[in-house]
Design a protein around this motif. Structure first.
Motif, PDB file in Angstrom:
ATOM      1  N   ASP A  78       0.831  -1.208   0.000  1.00  0.00           N
ATOM      2  CA  ASP A  78       0.000   0.000   0.000  1.00  0.00           C
ATOM      3  C   ASP A  78       0.868   1.262   0.000  1.00  0.00           C
ATOM      4  N   GLN A  79       0.397   2.272  -0.712  1.00  0.00           N
ATOM      5  CA  GLN A  79       1.184   3.486  -0.924  1.00  0.00           C
ATOM      6  C   GLN A  79       1.526   4.209   0.371  1.00  0.00           C
ATOM      7  N   ILE A  80       0.652   4.116   1.378  1.00  0.00           N
ATOM      8  CA  ILE A  80       0.897   4.821   2.632  1.00  0.00           C
ATOM      9  C   ILE A  80       2.215   4.378   3.265  1.00  0.00           C
ATOM     10  N   PHE A  81       2.612   3.127   3.037  1.00  0.00           N
ATOM     11  CA  PHE A  81       3.855   2.641   3.633  1.00  0.00           C
ATOM     12  C   PHE A  81       5.077   3.136   2.860  1.00  0.00           C
ATOM     13  N   SER A  82       4.910   3.393   1.572  1.00  0.00           N
ATOM     14  CA  SER A  82       5.994   4.050   0.830  1.00  0.00           C
ATOM     15  C   SER A  82       6.220   5.453   1.373  1.00  0.00           C
ATOM     16  N   LEU A 133      11.779  16.740  14.029  1.00  0.00           N
ATOM     17  CA  LEU A 133      10.400  16.906  13.576  1.00  0.00           C
ATOM     18  C   LEU A 133       9.996  15.845  12.558  1.00  0.00           C
ATOM     19  N   SER A 134      10.955  15.358  11.774  1.00  0.00           N
ATOM     20  CA  SER A 134      10.616  14.285  10.836  1.00  0.00           C
ATOM     21  C   SER A 134      10.195  13.015  11.578  1.00  0.00           C
ATOM     22  N   MET A 135      10.698  12.823  12.793  1.00  0.00           N
ATOM     23  CA  MET A 135      10.244  11.702  13.616  1.00  0.00           C
ATOM     24  C   MET A 135       8.756  11.846  13.944  1.00  0.00           C
ATOM     25  N   ILE A 136       8.336  13.063  14.272  1.00  0.00           N
ATOM     26  CA  ILE A 136       6.933  13.331  14.571  1.00  0.00           C
ATOM     27  C   ILE A 136       6.078  13.104  13.331  1.00  0.00           C
ATOM     28  N   TYR A 137       6.520  13.624  12.192  1.00  0.00           N
ATOM     29  CA  TYR A 137       5.713  13.526  10.968  1.00  0.00           C
ATOM     30  C   TYR A 137       5.564  12.075  10.519  1.00  0.00           C
ATOM     31  N   THR A 138       6.639  11.301  10.601  1.00  0.00           N
ATOM     32  CA  THR A 138       6.571   9.899  10.195  1.00  0.00           C
ATOM     33  C   THR A 138       5.628   9.111  11.103  1.00  0.00           C
ATOM     34  N   THR A 139       5.666   9.389  12.398  1.00  0.00           N
ATOM     35  CA  THR A 139       4.769   8.706  13.324  1.00  0.00           C
ATOM     36  C   THR A 139       3.310   9.097  13.056  1.00  0.00           C
ATOM     37  N   CYS A 140       3.074  10.357  12.682  1.00  0.00           N
ATOM     38  CA  CYS A 140       1.718  10.781  12.319  1.00  0.00           C
ATOM     39  C   CYS A 140       1.232  10.036  11.074  1.00  0.00           C
ATOM     40  N   LEU A 141       2.126   9.795  10.125  1.00  0.00           N
ATOM     41  CA  LEU A 141       1.759   9.020   8.936  1.00  0.00           C
ATOM     42  C   LEU A 141       1.345   7.598   9.316  1.00  0.00           C
ATOM     43  N   MET A 142       2.114   6.980  10.225  1.00  0.00           N
ATOM     44  CA  MET A 142       1.767   5.636  10.673  1.00  0.00           C
ATOM     45  C   MET A 142       0.458   5.644  11.467  1.00  0.00           C
ATOM     46  N   ALA A 143       0.190   6.734  12.181  1.00  0.00           N
ATOM     47  CA  ALA A 143      -1.087   6.853  12.887  1.00  0.00           C
ATOM     48  C   ALA A 143      -2.239   6.907  11.884  1.00  0.00           C
TER      49      ALA A 143
END
Length: 325
Positions: free
Chosen positions: A67-71, A101-111
């Motif tokens: 799924d694209q979200i994981f890319s 901040l990229s750590m925060i953004y990546t975790t938000c994507l996984m959320a």
């Protein structure tokens, strides 16, 4: 007592190419002791693992049509490693923001990936707006406070929510007793004209899903061990930095490299975070009832796992039926 093994005397810290330091954090590794072009050489180079795994994961997503979200999440993972590489190379505040901040953004994507699955368009839009607003708030408030503790707490809370949400989804999707508690019984399905799986097929699915669940829990335990172990070592690095620095100078190079606690944090969290993304990919295929089209390749605990497509894909991107052997 002098260190008995052959070693090179540990160099002293000195000014470097990127001086002065403008970041709000400076770790226990001494600055520019190896090269004037990298403020913290071990903390810098350990991020190469992040970068390698990020590229590896992106290629796997493309090759196996995940799924694209994981890319997108893996691009974020790659940015985390690249930002950390630049931050520890320079110890400049802008690079610190890229890293943290990229750590925060990546975790938000996984959320988003965890909470949006099979939800209505309105819910997904609301969730996207809410997570974007949260990320913007954390960005602005952190820049205002410039307090690393705020960032660390925000990241830990987000990670906790995402991981436990995924655990709940995994259990209720794969464990037969939870799955069957939600399904209509066979008689009701027959009355409604719905397909009813045979008892043999149901048994096959139960055995398959329990085997998958066992392996997934192993992944979860391994990933959490990496995260918590890395955090523990990093805290030792923070608490006992003066003593650890004395030990480094006692043992010299290359032995002192193994006493760089923040470098171990990079290695262990890099593995743990990548393990979580792979787990998320596999769980998504299970949610899509595609367990028989994909399998996890993870021969040994120390190997890097990968979700592989079992069913071949034709040139037009459509999965072909598996040929009998």
């Amino acid at each position: 007592m002098p260190w008995p093994l052959p070693h090179i005397p540990y160099p002293r810290a000195k000014p470097g190419f990127w001086s002065p330091v403008t970041s709000t954090l400076n770790w226990c590794e001494e600055d520019y002791y190896v090269t004037v072009y990298s403020a913290e050489i071990v903390n810098t180079l350990t991020n190469l693992l992040f970068m390698w795994l990020g590229v590896k994961g992106l290629l796997s997503c493309r090759r196996n049509q995940h799924d694209q979200i994981f890319s997108v999440a893996l691009w974020g993972y790659l940015v985390v490693g690249t930002g950390s590489f630049l931050f520890h190379s320079t110890l400049k505040y802008p690079m610190q923001l890229v890293d943290e901040l990229s750590m925060i953004y990546t975790t938000c994507l996984m959320a988003y990936a965890s909470f949006s699955y099979r939800r209505s368009v309105a819910f997904r839009v609301s969730l996207a707006v809410s997570l974007t607003s949260l990320a913007v708030f954390i960005t602005l408030y952190y820049h205002y406070l410039q307090d690393p503790v705020f960032h660390q707490n925000a990241y830990a809370l987000l990670t906790f929510v995402v991981v436990f949400r995924s655990m709940h989804t995994m259990e209720t999707t794969l464990r037969p007793r939870w799955r069957h508690s939600r399904e209509e019984d066979r008689l009701e399905r027959q009355k409604k004209g719905l397909p009813v799986p045979s008892k043999e097929h149901q048994h096959y699915e139960n055995v398959r899903d329990m085997k998958t669940l066992k392996t997934m829990w192993l992944m979860v335990g391994y990933g959490l061990t990496m995260f918590l172990g890395g955090f523990f070592i990093w805290n030792l690095d923070n608490q006992f930095c003066p003593q650890i620095r004395r030990w480094r100078h006692l043992v010299g190079l290359p032995w002192g490299i193994f006493l760089e606690g923040h470098g171990w944090w990079h290695i262990m969290t890099g593995i743990g975070a990548y393990m979580y993304i792979v787990w998320g990919i596999w769980l998504r295929h299970c949610l899509n009832n595609k367990q028989d089209e994909y399998h996890l390749r993870w021969a040994r605990v120390w190997h890097i796992p990968e979700v592989i497509r079992t069913t071949p894909v034709s040139e037009n991107g459509v999965a072909e039926a598996k040929k009998s052997t």
